[in-house]
Design a protein around this motif. Sequence first.
Motif, PDB file in Angstrom:
ATOM      1  N   HIS A  92      -0.672   6.724  10.657  1.00 55.34           N
ATOM      2  CA  HIS A  92       0.021   7.776  10.647  1.00 55.34           C
ATOM      3  C   HIS A  92       1.287   7.632  11.501  1.00 55.34           C
ATOM      4  O   HIS A  92       1.477   7.961  12.731  1.00 55.34           O
ATOM      5  CB  HIS A  92      -1.036   8.986  11.312  1.00 55.34           C
ATOM      6  CG  HIS A  92      -2.217   8.957  10.713  1.00 55.34           C
ATOM      7  ND1 HIS A  92      -2.284  10.210   9.641  1.00 55.34           N
ATOM      8  CD2 HIS A  92      -3.393   8.599  10.928  1.00 55.34           C
ATOM      9  CE1 HIS A  92      -3.649  10.090   9.316  1.00 55.34           C
ATOM     10  NE2 HIS A  92      -4.359   9.109   9.830  1.00 55.34           N
ATOM     11  N   CYS A  93       2.222   7.056  10.885  1.00 55.08           N
ATOM     12  CA  CYS A  93       3.476   6.963  11.381  1.00 55.08           C
ATOM     13  C   CYS A  93       4.304   8.027  11.289  1.00 55.08           C
ATOM     14  O   CYS A  93       4.321   8.873  10.680  1.00 55.08           O
ATOM     15  CB  CYS A  93       4.188   5.559  10.664  1.00 55.08           C
ATOM     16  SG  CYS A  93       3.388   4.391  10.538  1.00 55.08           S
ATOM     17  N   ALA A  94       5.268   8.127  12.524  1.00 51.31           N
ATOM     18  CA  ALA A  94       6.312   9.314  12.466  1.00 51.31           C
ATOM     19  C   ALA A  94       6.985   9.315  11.264  1.00 51.31           C
ATOM     20  O   ALA A  94       7.382   8.172  10.819  1.00 51.31           O
ATOM     21  CB  ALA A  94       6.985   9.160  13.808  1.00 51.31           C
ATOM     22  N   ASP A  95       7.347  10.375  10.894  1.00 54.38           N
ATOM     23  CA  ASP A  95       8.423  10.627   9.807  1.00 54.38           C
ATOM     24  C   ASP A  95       8.009  10.046   8.754  1.00 54.38           C
ATOM     25  O   ASP A  95       8.718   9.500   7.465  1.00 54.38           O
ATOM     26  CB  ASP A  95       9.882  10.038  10.161  1.00 54.38           C
ATOM     27  CG  ASP A  95      10.427  10.784  11.289  1.00 54.38           C
ATOM     28  OD1 ASP A  95      10.103  11.938  11.589  1.00 54.38           O
ATOM     29  OD2 ASP A  95      11.140  10.125  12.133  1.00 54.38           O
ATOM     30  N   ASN A  96       6.496   9.736   8.735  1.00 55.26           N
ATOM     31  CA  ASN A  96       5.937   9.196   7.307  1.00 55.26           C
ATOM     32  C   ASN A  96       6.501   7.846   7.062  1.00 55.26           C
ATOM     33  O   ASN A  96       6.642   7.583   5.692  1.00 55.26           O
ATOM     34  CB  ASN A  96       6.223  10.130   6.001  1.00 55.26           C
ATOM     35  CG  ASN A  96       5.234  11.425   6.178  1.00 55.26           C
ATOM     36  OD1 ASN A  96       4.084  11.295   6.583  1.00 55.26           O
ATOM     37  ND2 ASN A  96       5.854  12.669   5.670  1.00 55.26           N
TER      38      ASN A  96
ATOM     39  N   VAL B 232       6.438   4.781  16.845  1.00 58.19           N
ATOM     40  CA  VAL B 232       6.173   6.200  17.205  1.00 58.19           C
ATOM     41  C   VAL B 232       5.199   6.571  15.986  1.00 58.19           C
ATOM     42  O   VAL B 232       5.357   6.452  14.998  1.00 58.19           O
ATOM     43  CB  VAL B 232       7.365   6.808  17.149  1.00 58.19           C
ATOM     44  CG1 VAL B 232       7.081   8.238  17.529  1.00 58.19           C
ATOM     45  CG2 VAL B 232       8.600   6.185  18.036  1.00 58.19           C
ATOM     46  N   CYS B 233       4.148   7.122  16.766  1.00 53.24           N
ATOM     47  CA  CYS B 233       3.207   7.816  15.773  1.00 53.24           C
ATOM     48  C   CYS B 233       3.379   9.379  15.533  1.00 53.24           C
ATOM     49  O   CYS B 233       4.180   9.901  16.134  1.00 53.24           O
ATOM     50  CB  CYS B 233       1.733   7.782  16.532  1.00 53.24           C
ATOM     51  SG  CYS B 233       1.022   5.883  16.957  1.00 53.24           S
ATOM     52  N   LYS B 234       2.791   9.876  14.477  1.00 50.96           N
ATOM     53  CA  LYS B 234       2.567  11.300  14.250  1.00 50.96           C
ATOM     54  C   LYS B 234       1.948  12.013  15.490  1.00 50.96           C
ATOM     55  O   LYS B 234       1.309  11.489  16.225  1.00 50.96           O
ATOM     56  CB  LYS B 234       1.972  11.569  13.017  1.00 50.96           C
ATOM     57  CG  LYS B 234       2.654  11.489  11.642  1.00 50.96           C
ATOM     58  CD  LYS B 234       1.965  12.079  10.545  1.00 50.96           C
ATOM     59  CE  LYS B 234       2.643  11.809   9.130  1.00 50.96           C
ATOM     60  NZ  LYS B 234       1.703  12.118   8.150  1.00 50.96           N
ATOM     61  N   ILE B 235       2.515  13.053  15.991  1.00 48.19           N
ATOM     62  CA  ILE B 235       1.817  13.803  17.040  1.00 48.19           C
ATOM     63  C   ILE B 235       0.534  14.126  16.775  1.00 48.19           C
ATOM     64  O   ILE B 235       0.074  14.412  15.548  1.00 48.19           O
ATOM     65  CB  ILE B 235       2.697  15.159  17.101  1.00 48.19           C
ATOM     66  CG1 ILE B 235       4.218  15.033  17.446  1.00 48.19           C
ATOM     67  CG2 ILE B 235       1.908  16.069  18.040  1.00 48.19           C
ATOM     68  CD1 ILE B 235       4.950  16.332  17.366  1.00 48.19           C
ATOM     69  N   GLY B 236      -0.420  13.650  17.686  1.00 49.73           N
ATOM     70  CA  GLY B 236      -1.816  13.762  17.658  1.00 49.73           C
ATOM     71  C   GLY B 236      -2.540  12.469  17.159  1.00 49.73           C
ATOM     72  O   GLY B 236      -3.710  12.329  17.285  1.00 49.73           O
ATOM     73  N   TRP B 237      -1.560  11.444  17.174  1.00 51.12           N
ATOM     74  CA  TRP B 237      -2.027   9.964  16.826  1.00 51.12           C
ATOM     75  C   TRP B 237      -1.561   8.932  17.845  1.00 51.12           C
ATOM     76  O   TRP B 237      -0.491   9.220  18.254  1.00 51.12           O
ATOM     77  CB  TRP B 237      -1.944   9.464  15.406  1.00 51.12           C
ATOM     78  CG  TRP B 237      -2.548  10.592  14.371  1.00 51.12           C
ATOM     79  CD1 TRP B 237      -1.812  11.683  13.960  1.00 51.12           C
ATOM     80  CD2 TRP B 237      -3.744  10.312  13.671  1.00 51.12           C
ATOM     81  NE1 TRP B 237      -3.024  12.285  12.987  1.00 51.12           N
ATOM     82  CE2 TRP B 237      -3.852  11.547  13.019  1.00 51.12           C
ATOM     83  CE3 TRP B 237      -4.875   9.551  13.985  1.00 51.12           C
ATOM     84  CZ2 TRP B 237      -5.338  11.785  12.269  1.00 51.12           C
ATOM     85  CZ3 TRP B 237      -6.105   9.532  13.174  1.00 51.12           C
ATOM     86  CH2 TRP B 237      -6.094  10.774  12.424  1.00 51.12           C
TER      87      TRP B 237
ATOM     88  N   CYS C 206       0.869  -1.219   0.029  1.00 44.30           N
ATOM     89  CA  CYS C 206       0.093   0.258  -0.033  1.00 44.30           C
ATOM     90  C   CYS C 206       0.840   1.115   0.069  1.00 44.30           C
ATOM     91  O   CYS C 206       1.873   1.428   0.450  1.00 44.30           O
ATOM     92  CB  CYS C 206      -0.758   0.144   1.151  1.00 44.30           C
ATOM     93  SG  CYS C 206      -2.268  -1.214   1.359  1.00 44.30           S
ATOM     94  N   MET C 207       0.404   2.139  -0.397  1.00 46.57           N
ATOM     95  CA  MET C 207       1.084   3.671  -0.463  1.00 46.57           C
ATOM     96  C   MET C 207       1.460   3.971   1.053  1.00 46.57           C
ATOM     97  O   MET C 207       0.612   3.548   1.740  1.00 46.57           O
ATOM     98  CB  MET C 207       0.370   4.635  -1.272  1.00 46.57           C
ATOM     99  CG  MET C 207      -0.117   4.499  -2.714  1.00 46.57           C
ATOM    100  SD  MET C 207       1.448   4.064  -3.711  1.00 46.57           S
ATOM    101  CE  MET C 207       1.849   5.882  -3.941  1.00 46.57           C
ATOM    102  N   ILE C 208       2.353   4.724   1.073  1.00 51.11           N
ATOM    103  CA  ILE C 208       2.536   5.256   2.550  1.00 51.11           C
ATOM    104  C   ILE C 208       1.529   5.883   3.216  1.00 51.11           C
ATOM    105  O   ILE C 208       0.835   6.622   2.481  1.00 51.11           O
ATOM    106  CB  ILE C 208       4.034   6.250   2.427  1.00 51.11           C
ATOM    107  CG1 ILE C 208       5.163   5.649   2.283  1.00 51.11           C
ATOM    108  CG2 ILE C 208       4.265   6.998   3.905  1.00 51.11           C
ATOM    109  CD1 ILE C 208       6.328   6.299   1.921  1.00 51.11           C
TER     110      ILE C 208
ATOM    111  N   GLN D 141       0.850  -1.741  11.854  1.00 46.71           N
ATOM    112  CA  GLN D 141       1.749  -1.412  12.776  1.00 46.71           C
ATOM    113  C   GLN D 141       2.755  -0.653  12.158  1.00 46.71           C
ATOM    114  O   GLN D 141       3.369  -1.181  11.071  1.00 46.71           O
ATOM    115  CB  GLN D 141       2.082  -2.772  13.480  1.00 46.71           C
ATOM    116  CG  GLN D 141       3.192  -2.605  14.404  1.00 46.71           C
ATOM    117  CD  GLN D 141       3.474  -3.636  15.359  1.00 46.71           C
ATOM    118  OE1 GLN D 141       2.956  -4.913  15.268  1.00 46.71           O
ATOM    119  NE2 GLN D 141       4.142  -3.704  16.289  1.00 46.71           N
ATOM    120  N   CYS D 142       3.222   0.299  12.746  1.00 47.05           N
ATOM    121  CA  CYS D 142       4.368   1.192  12.045  1.00 47.05           C
ATOM    122  C   CYS D 142       5.664   0.498  12.123  1.00 47.05           C
ATOM    123  O   CYS D 142       5.753  -0.528  13.177  1.00 47.05           O
ATOM    124  CB  CYS D 142       4.226   2.510  12.916  1.00 47.05           C
ATOM    125  SG  CYS D 142       2.907   3.690  12.617  1.00 47.05           S
ATOM    126  N   SER D 143       6.427   0.715  11.296  1.00 42.36           N
ATOM    127  CA  SER D 143       7.827   0.175  11.478  1.00 42.36           C
ATOM    128  C   SER D 143       8.581   0.432  12.523  1.00 42.36           C
ATOM    129  O   SER D 143       9.583  -0.155  12.946  1.00 42.36           O
ATOM    130  CB  SER D 143       8.621   0.429  10.158  1.00 42.36           C
ATOM    131  OG  SER D 143       8.816   1.814   9.854  1.00 42.36           O
TER     132      SER D 143
END
Length: 332
Positions: free
Chosen positions: A184-188, A202-207, A170-172, A197-199
């Motif tokens: 909404h993973c940190a640093d895209n 750490v989530c983006k701020i606000g998630w 899937c696209m980022i 599950q993010c690699s």
Amino acid sequence: MRERCFGKIFNYVILCMSLVSGKDADTNLITKLEGVLKTNMSSVAFNWTSENAVDGNVGPDPEQCLCCSGTTYNTISWWTVDLGKKYPIEKATIYSRETENKFGQLQGFQLFLRNSSEQTNQLYYDDSTTTETNTSVFDIFLSNVLARYLTIQKAGILTICEIEVFEGDCMIGTFGEECSKQCHCADNRICDRFTGQCSTPVCKIGWIGTACDTKCEVDAFGENCGEKCYCAGNTTCTIDYGICPDNCRKGYFGTHCNKVCPDGAFGTNCNDKCFCDGNGTCSKDEGICPGACLAGYMGVHCNIAEKEDKLNLLLVIGVSAGGGVLVIVAIV
């Protein structure tokens, strides 16, 4: 596993080569969706039906293997496959007949993709614009395009011996069935294709959440939604940096409207003062003292000085005397 075989002696195949292995074999949607996908074509020649192009046999020649799909001559001939739902597609590999240079029944084709039966076909590859004429295998890289339908078309006769469609990622920022969910993973960074599950954890701020797909609740913001904001009215702050669209709620101040008014201050942005008796302080929102006002102050909010009040209290009395006016001003 796909094999392409070339040449025969006394009806025995003398050379075969493997065409799909490793990861490609695992991600070939044609194999994965066997019995689920559907094929169709504009016309059928010599009983070379549409499903032959997804039977796992790449030829090499339809007259020998009866394993290719072929149309009769048409102004526009086409072949299509319906994968049943949308998938991210990394690559499509299309095999022509071995004698393609002689017959030219695939060269000059176009590849179209679309997401639904109502959507217009989108062109992703046009072989008529290439200069390569001596090939029977076409590898088309599609950069994880999300699609359900793939259509191959060309003018005249169209013959396809096999098509392989390889599933990508899937696209980022997306995951799940048909890549319809958002992460909404940190640093895209990318998230898992299936779980989200993010690699990195750490989530983006606000998630928050395993897939970083849960937005901060109302009046919460920041990393792990650990900060609070108090905006005026029915508004709330941004989930990332906690910025209110207007004023702070009464009783709060600061960039994020999360600092409580100091003792003796109240109201919007803590601009008003109160003077309560003893060690008491007024409410931060409306400025109501719990008891009496401090000596020398009066009023609902205990912020009117009595001396000032007396100086400003004027008693004006008008008396009519013989057509004149007698004005007496008294300071109480």
